[in-house]
Write an enzyme that holds these catalytic residues in place. Structure first.
Site, mmCIF file in Angstrom:
data_model
loop_
_atom_site.group_PDB
_atom_site.id
_atom_site.type_symbol
_atom_site.label_atom_id
_atom_site.label_comp_id
_atom_site.label_asym_id
_atom_site.label_seq_id
_atom_site.Cartn_x
_atom_site.Cartn_y
_atom_site.Cartn_z
ATOM 1 N N ASP A 1 -8.682 -5.376 -5.636
ATOM 2 C CA ASP A 1 -8.277 -4.238 -4.804
ATOM 3 C C ASP A 1 -8.567 -2.928 -5.529
ATOM 4 O OD1 ASP A 1 -7.078 -2.472 -3.056
ATOM 5 O OD2 ASP A 1 -5.021 -3.058 -3.584
ATOM 6 N N HIS B 1 -5.965 -6.527 -1.497
ATOM 7 C CA HIS B 1 -4.947 -5.573 -1.052
ATOM 8 C C HIS B 1 -3.724 -6.266 -0.445
ATOM 9 C CE1 HIS B 1 -3.962 -1.403 -0.531
ATOM 10 N NE2 HIS B 1 -3.841 -1.484 0.777
ATOM 11 N N SER C 1 0.839 -1.180 0.000
ATOM 12 C CA SER C 1 0.000 0.000 0.000
ATOM 13 C C SER C 1 0.887 1.248 0.000
ATOM 14 C CB SER C 1 -0.955 -0.046 1.199
ATOM 15 O OG SER C 1 -2.091 0.722 0.982
#
Length: 505
Positions: free
Chosen positions: A432, A457, A182
């Site tokens: 995601d 994710h 991320s």
């Protein structure tokens, strides 16, 4: 009490009801600390030492500023040592407590024995226990004290930290491989590009480095999240899509907010329907992010394929259930899957501030909107003027929406990275919503995109389990092969240089 969790993505700033904070990465907070401790489990019991490194507050000036203590975690159980040119695996800490990231990045722990690697997890400044000025209250006091919370400073922290660590271990020649998921994945990719002499490669998982300006369509995030629900059930998608107007209509009735508070089991009376809508928006966004194929508690304790379970609850309600009863049944899968919550709190940060909100109001401006046609979320366009106004009211700063691309690039990324980039893996799962802002195709022989249709994710960074589908096993094996290649090439080049020096003697 229900609390929202890490890299968090829900508004905790006191904002006007007309302003919608963009969905963000999950955030870890102290209220979740007691509940979320996967490292206490029998299967994933990770051992590490907790240490602190004296770090410069400002790497880019010579002002006499106070230093701060940067926390880092280190594990040398499998390290083969400097004499073997054994690698150092460095996880680029995200916007939260580093223990949470370290213990939710099982892939790195899983492969450490294979590589004989030293593991280090430096914490991102202004998060967890790595607070300048001695405390969170002082660090978050105002725009002046927060001004050193930038990606440039964080990357410099990592570079200075690992350089000093290698020197202390007499391991200057050992290769460093970066990891991150991320925002941490963005940092890993950017660090490889900005400090190529520090690290030989980077695995950037679910890293939306293109989610700036208009590089990708602004509707991308919400369209992907909506499609995740639509693929499970069109009726579920439509129920959610139609619920927003019903919420507004209910809220306009006499005692409507009281009734909504009762329907959704909030601990305190709703101030507006916007509060409820934001709460639901966050749940749906996070569910899309963590739509993993097996049970996990990355955001909240959730079943495998949680969106499927949400839609099963929405579609399977009694025939006489209202649309809001159906929505409550569905969203409870996210906020109360364990059944232990009596009532829900809307705000998980009573101080109304957190580090990512500052970053989003300065350099991490990621514009998004939701369309009437394709999205199940309320139609909403990105209004930069409102965004700027709220950032000024909250922090007394004006955003710099073009700074990220000025500092790190992004426009015409293929041409640019072909010229000066190498050894980066961009891994993404197409479930995601953040994948739409990442790199989804190979840019060169050494800048590789690993894309999985069913992935969510940064699923690849999570620990391996017996329930891992074959496509996930294959993805991780591909990552291992690429990292092996980087290290082998590095060692061969080092050996060639030593051999050449010996011949010159």
């Amino acid at each position: 009490m229900a609390n929202l969790l890490i890299i968090t993505f829900v508004s905790v700033i006191t904002l006007s009801s007309s302003f919608k904070l963009l969905p963000r990465f999950p955030r870890y907070n102290n209220q979740n600390r007691a509940r979320i401790k996967p490292f206490r489990g029998d299967r994933n019991e990770y051992r590490y030492e907790t240490k602190f490194f004296s770090q410069q507050l400002d790497h880019f000036s010579f002002a006499d500023l106070p230093k701060f203590q940067q926390r880092y975690l280190i594990n040398s159980d499998h390290w083969l040592g400097a004499s073997s040119l054994a690698p150092i695996f460095l996880y680029c800490g995200n916007e939260g407590d580093i223990e949470w990231f370290a213990t939710n990045s099982g892939f790195i722990w899983d492969i450490a024995p294979k590589f004989g690697a030293l593991l280090v997890f430096p914490e991102h400044r202004y998060y967890g226990e790595s607070m300048p000025y001695g405390s969170r209250d002082e660090a978050y006091k105002n725009a002046t004290t927060l001004s050193y919370l930038t990606t440039e400073q964080a990357l410099a922290d990592f570079a200075v930290f690992v350089t000093d660590l290698k020197r202390n271990l007499s391991a200057e020649a050992c290769p460093v491989v970066l990891f991150g998921g991320s925002y941490g994945g963005m940092l890993a990719a950017w660090m490889r590009l900005k400090y190529p002499h520090i690290a030989i490669g980077a695995l950037a998982s679910s890293a939306p480095i293109l989610q700036f300006e208009d590089i990708v369509p602004l509707e991308t995030f919400y369209d992907i999240a909506s499609n995740d629900f639509k693929r499970e059930s069109i009726s579920c998608f439509n129920t959610i899509k139609n619920s927003w107007d019903v919420i507004i209509a209910e809220g306009q009735k006499e005692n409507g907010l009281q009734q909504l508070t009762k329907t959704f089991h909030f601990c305190r009376l709703l101030n507006s329907t916007d509060d409820l809508s934001d709460w639901l928006d966050s749940a749906y966004s996070y569910l899309a992010m963590v739509d993993y194929p097996y049970p996990a508690d990355f955001m909240m304790p959730l079943p495998g394929h949680p969106i499927r379970e949400v839609c099963r609850k929405i579609d399977g309600a009694n025939s006489d259930a209202s649309i809001l009863d159906r929505i409550y049944a569905g969203v409870s899968v996210y906020y109360n899957y364990t059944g232990n919550v009596d009532c829900f709190e809307l705000d998980d940060d009573p101080h109304g501030l957190d580090g990512w909100n500052w970053q989003a109001c300065t350099e991490m401006v990621m514009p998004m909107s939701s369309s009437q046609e394709n999205s199940m979320f309320p139609a909403d366009g990105f209004n930069y003027s409102s965004y700027k106004e709220e950032c000024w009211k909250t922090f007394r700063v004006n955003p710099r929406p073009k700074w990220a691309t000025t500092e790190f690039g992004g426009h015409d990324i293929e041409t640019t990275l072909k010229s000066f980039g190498s050894n980066i893996i961009f891994s993404n799962g197409l479930l995601d919503p953040w994948s739409g802002g990442s790199v989804l195709k190979n840019l060169s022989d050494t800048i590789v995109a690993l894309v999985t249709k069913e992935g969510a994710h940064h699923l690849d960074l999570r620990p391996s389990t017996p329930d891992d589908p074959k496509w996930l096993v294959d993805q991780r094996e591909a990552e291992i092969r690429l990292i092996q290649g980087w290290i082998e090439t590095y060692r061969l080049e080092k050996e060639a240089k030593v051999s050449l020096l010996k011949r010159s003697w």
